[in-house]
Design a protein around this motif. Sequence first.
Motif, PDB file in Angstrom:
ATOM      1  N   TRP A  57       0.810  -1.220   0.000  1.00  0.00           N
ATOM      2  CA  TRP A  57       0.000   0.000   0.000  1.00  0.00           C
ATOM      3  C   TRP A  57       0.838   1.262   0.000  1.00  0.00           C
ATOM      4  CZ3 TRP A  57      -4.394  -1.168  -1.772  1.00  0.00           C
ATOM      5  CH2 TRP A  57      -4.876  -2.465  -1.579  1.00  0.00           C
ATOM      6  N   ASP A  58       2.125   1.132   0.249  1.00  0.00           N
ATOM      7  CA  ASP A  58       3.031   2.262   0.036  1.00  0.00           C
ATOM      8  C   ASP A  58       3.739   2.146  -1.309  1.00  0.00           C
ATOM      9  OD1 ASP A  58       4.732   4.612   1.203  1.00  0.00           O
ATOM     10  OD2 ASP A  58       6.196   3.170   0.441  1.00  0.00           O
ATOM     11  N   LEU A  59       4.007   0.908  -1.743  1.00  0.00           N
ATOM     12  CA  LEU A  59       4.718   0.690  -3.010  1.00  0.00           C
ATOM     13  C   LEU A  59       3.875   1.103  -4.205  1.00  0.00           C
ATOM     14  CD1 LEU A  59       7.235  -0.631  -4.428  1.00  0.00           C
ATOM     15  CD2 LEU A  59       5.868  -2.716  -4.549  1.00  0.00           C
ATOM     16  N   PHE A  60       2.616   0.686  -4.235  1.00  0.00           N
ATOM     17  CA  PHE A  60       1.746   0.980  -5.379  1.00  0.00           C
ATOM     18  C   PHE A  60       1.178   2.395  -5.261  1.00  0.00           C
ATOM     19  CE2 PHE A  60       0.431  -3.677  -6.443  1.00  0.00           C
ATOM     20  CZ  PHE A  60       1.702  -3.892  -6.948  1.00  0.00           C
ATOM     21  N   ARG A  61       1.516   3.224  -6.238  1.00  0.00           N
ATOM     22  CA  ARG A  61       1.063   4.616  -6.215  1.00  0.00           C
ATOM     23  C   ARG A  61       0.446   5.030  -7.543  1.00  0.00           C
ATOM     24  NH1 ARG A  61       5.633   7.767  -2.566  1.00  0.00           N
ATOM     25  NH2 ARG A  61       5.752   6.168  -0.938  1.00  0.00           N
ATOM     26  N   TYR A  62       0.047   4.087  -8.345  1.00  0.00           N
ATOM     27  CA  TYR A  62      -0.546   4.428  -9.631  1.00  0.00           C
ATOM     28  C   TYR A  62      -1.953   5.009  -9.420  1.00  0.00           C
ATOM     29  CZ  TYR A  62      -2.734  -0.202  -9.080  1.00  0.00           C
ATOM     30  OH  TYR A  62      -3.426  -1.289  -8.605  1.00  0.00           O
ATOM     31  N   PRO A  63      -2.453   5.797 -10.355  1.00  0.00           N
ATOM     32  CA  PRO A  63      -3.789   6.385 -10.222  1.00  0.00           C
ATOM     33  C   PRO A  63      -4.869   5.309 -10.078  1.00  0.00           C
ATOM     34  CG  PRO A  63      -2.590   7.424 -12.011  1.00  0.00           C
ATOM     35  CD  PRO A  63      -1.773   6.241 -11.594  1.00  0.00           C
ATOM     36  N   GLN A 114       3.845  -0.827 -11.042  1.00  0.00           N
ATOM     37  CA  GLN A 114       4.571  -1.059  -9.797  1.00  0.00           C
ATOM     38  C   GLN A 114       5.598   0.034  -9.534  1.00  0.00           C
ATOM     39  OE1 GLN A 114       5.223  -5.214  -9.046  1.00  0.00           O
ATOM     40  NE2 GLN A 114       7.126  -4.840  -7.947  1.00  0.00           N
ATOM     41  N   PHE A 115       6.006   0.742 -10.587  1.00  0.00           N
ATOM     42  CA  PHE A 115       6.997   1.815 -10.444  1.00  0.00           C
ATOM     43  C   PHE A 115       6.454   3.105 -11.056  1.00  0.00           C
ATOM     44  CE2 PHE A 115       9.447  -2.202 -11.162  1.00  0.00           C
ATOM     45  CZ  PHE A 115       9.818  -2.399  -9.838  1.00  0.00           C
ATOM     46  N   TRP A 116       5.284   3.518 -10.642  1.00  0.00           N
ATOM     47  CA  TRP A 116       4.648   4.696 -11.226  1.00  0.00           C
ATOM     48  C   TRP A 116       5.408   5.955 -10.821  1.00  0.00           C
ATOM     49  CZ3 TRP A 116       0.638   4.423 -14.634  1.00  0.00           C
ATOM     50  CH2 TRP A 116       0.070   5.636 -15.028  1.00  0.00           C
ATOM     51  N   LEU A 126       4.684  11.826 -13.502  1.00  0.00           N
ATOM     52  CA  LEU A 126       4.132  11.391 -14.789  1.00  0.00           C
ATOM     53  C   LEU A 126       2.835  12.134 -15.105  1.00  0.00           C
ATOM     54  CD1 LEU A 126       4.375   9.412 -17.182  1.00  0.00           C
ATOM     55  CD2 LEU A 126       2.960   7.822 -15.864  1.00  0.00           C
ATOM     56  N   THR A 127       2.719  12.636 -16.322  1.00  0.00           N
ATOM     57  CA  THR A 127       1.487  13.282 -16.772  1.00  0.00           C
ATOM     58  C   THR A 127       0.972  12.594 -18.029  1.00  0.00           C
ATOM     59  OG1 THR A 127       0.492  15.380 -17.467  1.00  0.00           O
ATOM     60  CG2 THR A 127       2.782  14.997 -18.106  1.00  0.00           C
ATOM     61  N   TRP A 128      -0.335  12.557 -18.162  1.00  0.00           N
ATOM     62  CA  TRP A 128      -0.951  11.933 -19.339  1.00  0.00           C
ATOM     63  C   TRP A 128      -2.062  12.821 -19.911  1.00  0.00           C
ATOM     64  CZ3 TRP A 128      -1.382  10.525 -14.317  1.00  0.00           C
ATOM     65  CH2 TRP A 128      -2.638  10.567 -13.736  1.00  0.00           C
ATOM     66  N   ASP A 129      -2.062  14.096 -19.552  1.00  0.00           N
ATOM     67  CA  ASP A 129      -3.082  15.023 -20.039  1.00  0.00           C
ATOM     68  C   ASP A 129      -3.072  15.098 -21.562  1.00  0.00           C
ATOM     69  OD1 ASP A 129      -2.084  15.862 -17.268  1.00  0.00           O
ATOM     70  OD2 ASP A 129      -3.961  16.977 -17.435  1.00  0.00           O
ATOM     71  N   ASP A 130      -4.253  14.930 -22.183  1.00  0.00           N
ATOM     72  CA  ASP A 130      -4.426  15.024 -23.626  1.00  0.00           C
ATOM     73  C   ASP A 130      -3.506  14.084 -24.389  1.00  0.00           C
ATOM     74  OD1 ASP A 130      -6.368  17.049 -23.356  1.00  0.00           O
ATOM     75  OD2 ASP A 130      -4.780  18.529 -23.065  1.00  0.00           O
ATOM     76  N   GLN A 131      -3.231  12.930 -23.807  1.00  0.00           N
ATOM     77  CA  GLN A 131      -2.401  11.932 -24.484  1.00  0.00           C
ATOM     78  C   GLN A 131      -3.227  10.688 -24.776  1.00  0.00           C
ATOM     79  OE1 GLN A 131       1.253  11.007 -22.458  1.00  0.00           O
ATOM     80  NE2 GLN A 131       1.830  13.160 -22.171  1.00  0.00           N
ATOM     81  N   ASP A 132      -2.760   9.919 -25.761  1.00  0.00           N
ATOM     82  CA  ASP A 132      -3.350   8.612 -26.054  1.00  0.00           C
ATOM     83  C   ASP A 132      -2.656   7.574 -25.177  1.00  0.00           C
ATOM     84  OD1 ASP A 132      -5.116   9.464 -28.179  1.00  0.00           O
ATOM     85  OD2 ASP A 132      -3.316   9.705 -29.420  1.00  0.00           O
ATOM     86  N   LEU A 191       1.540   7.043 -24.281  1.00  0.00           N
ATOM     87  CA  LEU A 191       1.915   6.383 -23.027  1.00  0.00           C
ATOM     88  C   LEU A 191       1.377   4.964 -23.050  1.00  0.00           C
ATOM     89  CD1 LEU A 191       2.891   6.350 -20.024  1.00  0.00           C
ATOM     90  CD2 LEU A 191       0.636   7.262 -19.415  1.00  0.00           C
ATOM     91  N   VAL A 192       2.250   3.998 -22.771  1.00  0.00           N
ATOM     92  CA  VAL A 192       1.847   2.600 -22.649  1.00  0.00           C
ATOM     93  C   VAL A 192       2.086   2.172 -21.212  1.00  0.00           C
ATOM     94  CG1 VAL A 192       2.322   0.214 -23.321  1.00  0.00           C
ATOM     95  CG2 VAL A 192       2.295   2.023 -25.062  1.00  0.00           C
ATOM     96  N   VAL A 193       1.044   1.669 -20.568  1.00  0.00           N
ATOM     97  CA  VAL A 193       1.137   1.175 -19.199  1.00  0.00           C
ATOM     98  C   VAL A 193       1.076  -0.348 -19.240  1.00  0.00           C
ATOM     99  CG1 VAL A 193       0.159   1.246 -16.892  1.00  0.00           C
ATOM    100  CG2 VAL A 193      -0.037   3.254 -18.375  1.00  0.00           C
ATOM    101  N   THR A 194       2.139  -0.985 -18.810  1.00  0.00           N
ATOM    102  CA  THR A 194       2.221  -2.446 -18.882  1.00  0.00           C
ATOM    103  C   THR A 194       1.715  -3.048 -17.566  1.00  0.00           C
ATOM    104  OG1 THR A 194       4.536  -2.295 -18.188  1.00  0.00           O
ATOM    105  CG2 THR A 194       4.107  -2.491 -20.550  1.00  0.00           C
ATOM    106  N   ALA A 195       0.407  -3.156 -17.444  1.00  0.00           N
ATOM    107  CA  ALA A 195      -0.201  -3.789 -16.271  1.00  0.00           C
ATOM    108  C   ALA A 195      -0.230  -5.300 -16.496  1.00  0.00           C
ATOM    109  CB  ALA A 195      -1.610  -3.239 -16.053  1.00  0.00           C
ATOM    110  N   THR A 196       0.968  -5.851 -16.680  1.00  0.00           N
ATOM    111  CA  THR A 196       1.128  -7.230 -17.138  1.00  0.00           C
ATOM    112  C   THR A 196       1.328  -8.222 -16.004  1.00  0.00           C
ATOM    113  OG1 THR A 196       3.427  -6.584 -17.558  1.00  0.00           O
ATOM    114  CG2 THR A 196       1.949  -6.692 -19.450  1.00  0.00           C
ATOM    115  N   GLY A 197       1.234  -7.747 -14.765  1.00  0.00           N
ATOM    116  CA  GLY A 197       1.219  -8.697 -13.659  1.00  0.00           C
ATOM    117  C   GLY A 197       2.449  -8.690 -12.792  1.00  0.00           C
TER     118      GLY A 197
END
Length: 476
Positions: A44-50, A164-166, A170-176, A333-339
């Motif tokens: 719960w401290d390691l994971f900081r993704y939105p 896991q390393f967010w 990091l910004t993703w405003d108006d991005q694909d 931006l590619v987010v690899t939520a691959t496990g």
Amino acid sequence: MEHLDVLIVGAGLSGIGTACHLTRSLPDLSLAVLEARPVSGGTWDLFRYPGVRSDSDMFTLGYAFRPWTSPTAIAQGQAVLQYIRETAEEYGIAAGIRYGHRVVSASWCSERATWVVRVATDAGELVLSCGFLYLNTGYYDYDDPHRPSFPGQEGFTGRVVHPQFWPDNLTWDDQDVVVIGSGATAVSLVPALAPRARSVVMLQRTPGYVISLARRNAGARFGRLPPPWTFRWERTRRATVTSLFWHLCRLAPRSTAAWLIGRVRALLPPGYPVERHFTPPYRPWDQRLCVVPDGDLFTAISAGDAEVVTGRIASFGARCVVLDDGTVLPADLVVTATGLRVRLLGGIALEVDGSPVDPAAVVMHRGTMLSGVPNLAVSVGYANNSWTLKTELSARLMVRTLHYLRRNGYRTVVAAPPPTADRTPLMPLRSGYLQRAQGVPTQGRRWPWRLTSSYWVDALLMRAGRTDGRGLSFRP
């Protein structure tokens, strides 16, 4: 060499809960908690993704001895972290956590009935000894998640991030944005990223089962009761419902699959291709069921803020992801939520009287001890219910065991392997991260070498059964 009665490894949800159980029941015990990271909280401290949040309700993910009083059942990660740290402070555990202490190895000496534990710190190697070692290291590798390589990825000019390393900036405003994955992380990320992105695509190779649950406590009608009683009611109700539903999925997979898919269909626009994107090719609970609080993923899809695409990646382009059917997905931006990558014992090298312990060769006894390894317990939660329900059963069992050792003048307890070589996986799921796992203990076919996967049955067996039950040996 400093000697302690009990050494707990890990200051996350399980480690702090275990420390609280031991100190509440055995206050004269000398105990320390070693934490490799500079802060407590673990996952719960390691994971900081939105969008990071609990994937179980907090009435069962929280501790039985400290009620979760918020009306929010599916809590944001920061709220879970605050709850863990407040618990550590309230029960006097925080002051005993030793940060920056990474356990490298632990050697058991039968002659002295003692563990010798080697610890890496910034100041160099430290050696401690203890009578009992309790590993609360979680089940995955904090440093090395599962990150498959994709053809053409080296030519991609956008950014690739693993949740896991967010990065903080990091910004993703108006991005694909393309999120690769269909598990709990991807399902949490997509609705959180959608409001600020130009487009968000959840790209999955295989659909998974998802279910929409209320974010807030559905048992609020009992709010006139004192908070501890409200908490106990909700904890009992939710643990029971989850266990019963899991068994229903095992007994009637076709009916439960149809019900789950029907609920998804009702939350999406008419004509949406549910068969392609939300109809898995496996039975419910062959893999973990993903929770969607208040249907936020389906809301984002219905509003056109997010899209689900099912297919296989052929290659990366400079600013896109190309699928094997020719579909091109624009991507800044590619987010690899691959496990995850499973590492159950925290990478600690164990040995007993000079002989190395092969984790894959041992069997779990009552889901807590390792066969042939004396005075050692491992915190492993449920795969089909809240993690904490099982880890607290283990902690209570170890409290009883330590009481029994003291009362009878014993120094050592060791579990034997089951009488047959017939073994089953420790976590009965077919999820990719478990299929890839190596060096994981197994379980037997029958109690006490096998858990029932039913919380109430396990609770009865572990709390009411004999402390010196079958498969255990005690030595002075």
